[in-house]
Motif scaffolding. Structure first.
Motif, PDB file in Angstrom:
ATOM      1  N   ALA A  88     -17.569  80.534 -11.522  1.00 20.76           N
ATOM      2  CA  ALA A  88     -18.673  80.950 -11.546  1.00 20.76           C
ATOM      3  C   ALA A  88     -19.593  81.337 -10.375  1.00 20.76           C
ATOM      4  O   ALA A  88     -20.218  82.299  -9.961  1.00 20.76           O
ATOM      5  CB  ALA A  88     -19.371  79.449 -12.042  1.00 20.76           C
ATOM      6  N   GLU A  89     -19.220  80.618  -9.235  1.00 24.20           N
ATOM      7  CA  GLU A  89     -19.408  80.980  -7.805  1.00 24.20           C
ATOM      8  C   GLU A  89     -19.119  82.295  -7.536  1.00 24.20           C
ATOM      9  O   GLU A  89     -19.842  83.109  -6.915  1.00 24.20           O
ATOM     10  CB  GLU A  89     -18.870  80.124  -6.725  1.00 24.20           C
ATOM     11  CG  GLU A  89     -19.355  78.672  -6.771  1.00 24.20           C
ATOM     12  CD  GLU A  89     -19.016  77.660  -5.747  1.00 24.20           C
ATOM     13  OE1 GLU A  89     -17.618  77.887  -5.401  1.00 24.20           O
ATOM     14  OE2 GLU A  89     -19.392  76.620  -5.461  1.00 24.20           O
ATOM     15  N   ASP A  90     -17.758  82.772  -8.065  1.00 24.37           N
ATOM     16  CA  ASP A  90     -17.514  84.139  -7.658  1.00 24.37           C
ATOM     17  C   ASP A  90     -18.296  85.032  -8.295  1.00 24.37           C
ATOM     18  O   ASP A  90     -18.557  86.295  -7.802  1.00 24.37           O
ATOM     19  CB  ASP A  90     -15.911  84.476  -7.984  1.00 24.37           C
ATOM     20  CG  ASP A  90     -15.095  83.434  -6.916  1.00 24.37           C
ATOM     21  OD1 ASP A  90     -15.309  83.314  -5.889  1.00 24.37           O
ATOM     22  OD2 ASP A  90     -13.892  83.336  -7.210  1.00 24.37           O
ATOM     23  N   THR A  91     -18.405  84.892  -9.734  1.00 24.31           N
ATOM     24  CA  THR A  91     -19.441  85.908 -10.418  1.00 24.31           C
ATOM     25  C   THR A  91     -20.640  85.874  -9.803  1.00 24.31           C
ATOM     26  O   THR A  91     -21.368  86.940  -9.705  1.00 24.31           O
ATOM     27  CB  THR A  91     -19.320  85.305 -11.886  1.00 24.31           C
ATOM     28  OG1 THR A  91     -18.157  85.064 -12.228  1.00 24.31           O
ATOM     29  CG2 THR A  91     -20.274  86.032 -12.659  1.00 24.31           C
ATOM     30  N   ILE A  92     -21.254  84.690  -9.467  1.00 25.44           N
ATOM     31  CA  ILE A  92     -22.840  84.834  -8.843  1.00 25.44           C
ATOM     32  C   ILE A  92     -22.532  85.448  -7.577  1.00 25.44           C
ATOM     33  O   ILE A  92     -23.672  86.279  -7.210  1.00 25.44           O
ATOM     34  CB  ILE A  92     -23.319  83.268  -8.605  1.00 25.44           C
ATOM     35  CG1 ILE A  92     -23.439  82.667 -10.111  1.00 25.44           C
ATOM     36  CG2 ILE A  92     -24.525  83.334  -7.692  1.00 25.44           C
ATOM     37  CD1 ILE A  92     -23.863  81.013  -9.734  1.00 25.44           C
ATOM     38  N   ALA A  93     -21.900  85.339  -6.865  1.00 31.59           N
ATOM     39  CA  ALA A  93     -21.664  86.218  -5.474  1.00 31.59           C
ATOM     40  C   ALA A  93     -21.388  87.467  -5.813  1.00 31.59           C
ATOM     41  O   ALA A  93     -22.271  88.561  -5.078  1.00 31.59           O
ATOM     42  CB  ALA A  93     -20.353  85.653  -4.619  1.00 31.59           C
ATOM     43  N   ASP A  94     -20.684  88.075  -6.649  1.00 29.97           N
ATOM     44  CA  ASP A  94     -20.596  89.357  -7.119  1.00 29.97           C
ATOM     45  C   ASP A  94     -21.703  89.997  -7.635  1.00 29.97           C
ATOM     46  O   ASP A  94     -22.230  91.070  -7.395  1.00 29.97           O
ATOM     47  CB  ASP A  94     -19.327  89.697  -8.225  1.00 29.97           C
ATOM     48  CG  ASP A  94     -19.178  90.903  -8.713  1.00 29.97           C
ATOM     49  OD1 ASP A  94     -18.780  91.787  -7.845  1.00 29.97           O
ATOM     50  OD2 ASP A  94     -19.076  91.256  -9.869  1.00 29.97           O
ATOM     51  N   LEU A  95     -22.584  89.224  -8.598  1.00 30.61           N
ATOM     52  CA  LEU A  95     -23.771  89.634  -8.952  1.00 30.61           C
ATOM     53  C   LEU A  95     -24.808  89.902  -8.060  1.00 30.61           C
ATOM     54  O   LEU A  95     -25.699  90.978  -7.962  1.00 30.61           O
ATOM     55  CB  LEU A  95     -24.217  88.851 -10.240  1.00 30.61           C
ATOM     56  CG  LEU A  95     -23.569  88.607 -11.436  1.00 30.61           C
ATOM     57  CD1 LEU A  95     -24.146  87.933 -12.389  1.00 30.61           C
ATOM     58  CD2 LEU A  95     -23.699  90.346 -12.050  1.00 30.61           C
ATOM     59  N   THR A  96     -24.761  89.221  -7.049  1.00 31.89           N
ATOM     60  CA  THR A  96     -25.903  88.998  -5.837  1.00 31.89           C
ATOM     61  C   THR A  96     -25.516  90.298  -4.923  1.00 31.89           C
ATOM     62  O   THR A  96     -26.425  90.813  -4.754  1.00 31.89           O
ATOM     63  CB  THR A  96     -25.711  87.799  -5.122  1.00 31.89           C
ATOM     64  OG1 THR A  96     -26.097  86.559  -5.942  1.00 31.89           O
ATOM     65  CG2 THR A  96     -26.831  87.719  -4.045  1.00 31.89           C
ATOM     66  N   SER A  97     -24.299  90.571  -4.702  1.00 33.95           N
ATOM     67  CA  SER A  97     -23.947  91.517  -3.949  1.00 33.95           C
ATOM     68  C   SER A  97     -24.251  93.041  -4.612  1.00 33.95           C
ATOM     69  O   SER A  97     -24.681  93.895  -3.900  1.00 33.95           O
ATOM     70  CB  SER A  97     -22.571  91.620  -3.673  1.00 33.95           C
ATOM     71  OG  SER A  97     -21.669  92.129  -4.673  1.00 33.95           O
ATOM     72  N   ARG A  98     -24.150  92.931  -6.039  1.00 34.22           N
ATOM     73  CA  ARG A  98     -24.666  94.342  -6.716  1.00 34.22           C
ATOM     74  C   ARG A  98     -25.900  94.426  -6.564  1.00 34.22           C
ATOM     75  O   ARG A  98     -26.656  95.538  -6.864  1.00 34.22           O
ATOM     76  CB  ARG A  98     -24.241  94.261  -8.173  1.00 34.22           C
ATOM     77  CG  ARG A  98     -22.580  94.458  -8.339  1.00 34.22           C
ATOM     78  CD  ARG A  98     -22.476  94.324  -9.861  1.00 34.22           C
ATOM     79  NE  ARG A  98     -20.912  94.324  -9.930  1.00 34.22           N
ATOM     80  CZ  ARG A  98     -20.330  94.471 -11.123  1.00 34.22           C
ATOM     81  NH1 ARG A  98     -20.999  94.282 -12.370  1.00 34.22           N
ATOM     82  NH2 ARG A  98     -19.117  94.274 -11.304  1.00 34.22           N
ATOM     83  N   LEU A  99     -26.881  93.410  -6.599  1.00 37.05           N
ATOM     84  CA  LEU A  99     -28.178  93.590  -6.380  1.00 37.05           C
ATOM     85  C   LEU A  99     -28.817  94.019  -5.255  1.00 37.05           C
ATOM     86  O   LEU A  99     -29.902  94.589  -5.045  1.00 37.05           O
ATOM     87  CB  LEU A  99     -29.143  92.465  -6.721  1.00 37.05           C
ATOM     88  CG  LEU A  99     -28.774  91.799  -8.388  1.00 37.05           C
ATOM     89  CD1 LEU A  99     -29.415  90.380  -8.520  1.00 37.05           C
ATOM     90  CD2 LEU A  99     -29.541  92.787  -9.165  1.00 37.05           C
ATOM     91  N   LYS A 100     -27.998  93.696  -4.144  1.00 37.35           N
ATOM     92  CA  LYS A 100     -28.567  94.248  -2.745  1.00 37.35           C
ATOM     93  C   LYS A 100     -28.551  95.807  -2.520  1.00 37.35           C
ATOM     94  O   LYS A 100     -27.982  96.708  -3.029  1.00 37.35           O
ATOM     95  CB  LYS A 100     -27.721  93.454  -1.687  1.00 37.35           C
ATOM     96  CG  LYS A 100     -28.229  91.976  -1.781  1.00 37.35           C
ATOM     97  CD  LYS A 100     -27.331  91.403  -0.697  1.00 37.35           C
ATOM     98  CE  LYS A 100     -27.679  90.137  -0.687  1.00 37.35           C
ATOM     99  NZ  LYS A 100     -27.072  89.153   0.189  1.00 37.35           N
TER     100      LYS A 100
END
Length: 75
Positions: free
Chosen positions: A63-75
């Motif tokens: 879940a942490e990896d998924t959140i980090a991945d999604l966060t990096s896509r939004l930037k």
């Protein structure tokens, strides 16, 4: 209060009876068997707990990896 006294008396009588039974060879074998089974049960509980803990840690890491991945896509 009366029930507590009966409970304490019953526990005491149980301990005395168990001590007397454990002095016989059959009683000692019985208590050894009970002890072995209790230890096996305890070990199974610990193993199950550790396995479930590992599953939950893996899920949290995913879940942490998924959140980090999604966060990096939004930037």
């Amino acid at each position: 209060m009366k029930n507590v006294i009966w409970l304490i008396a019953g526990i005491g009588i149980g301990f005395v009876a168990a001590h007397q039974v454990s002095r016989t060879p059959q009683g000692a074998q019985f208590f050894d068997d009970v002890d072995t089974k209790a230890r096996e049960f305890g070990a199974a509980v610990v193993d199950g707990y550790k396995a479930r803990e590992a599953e939950l840690r893996a899920a949290v890491a995913e879940a942490e990896d998924t959140i980090a991945d999604l966060t990096s896509r939004l930037k």
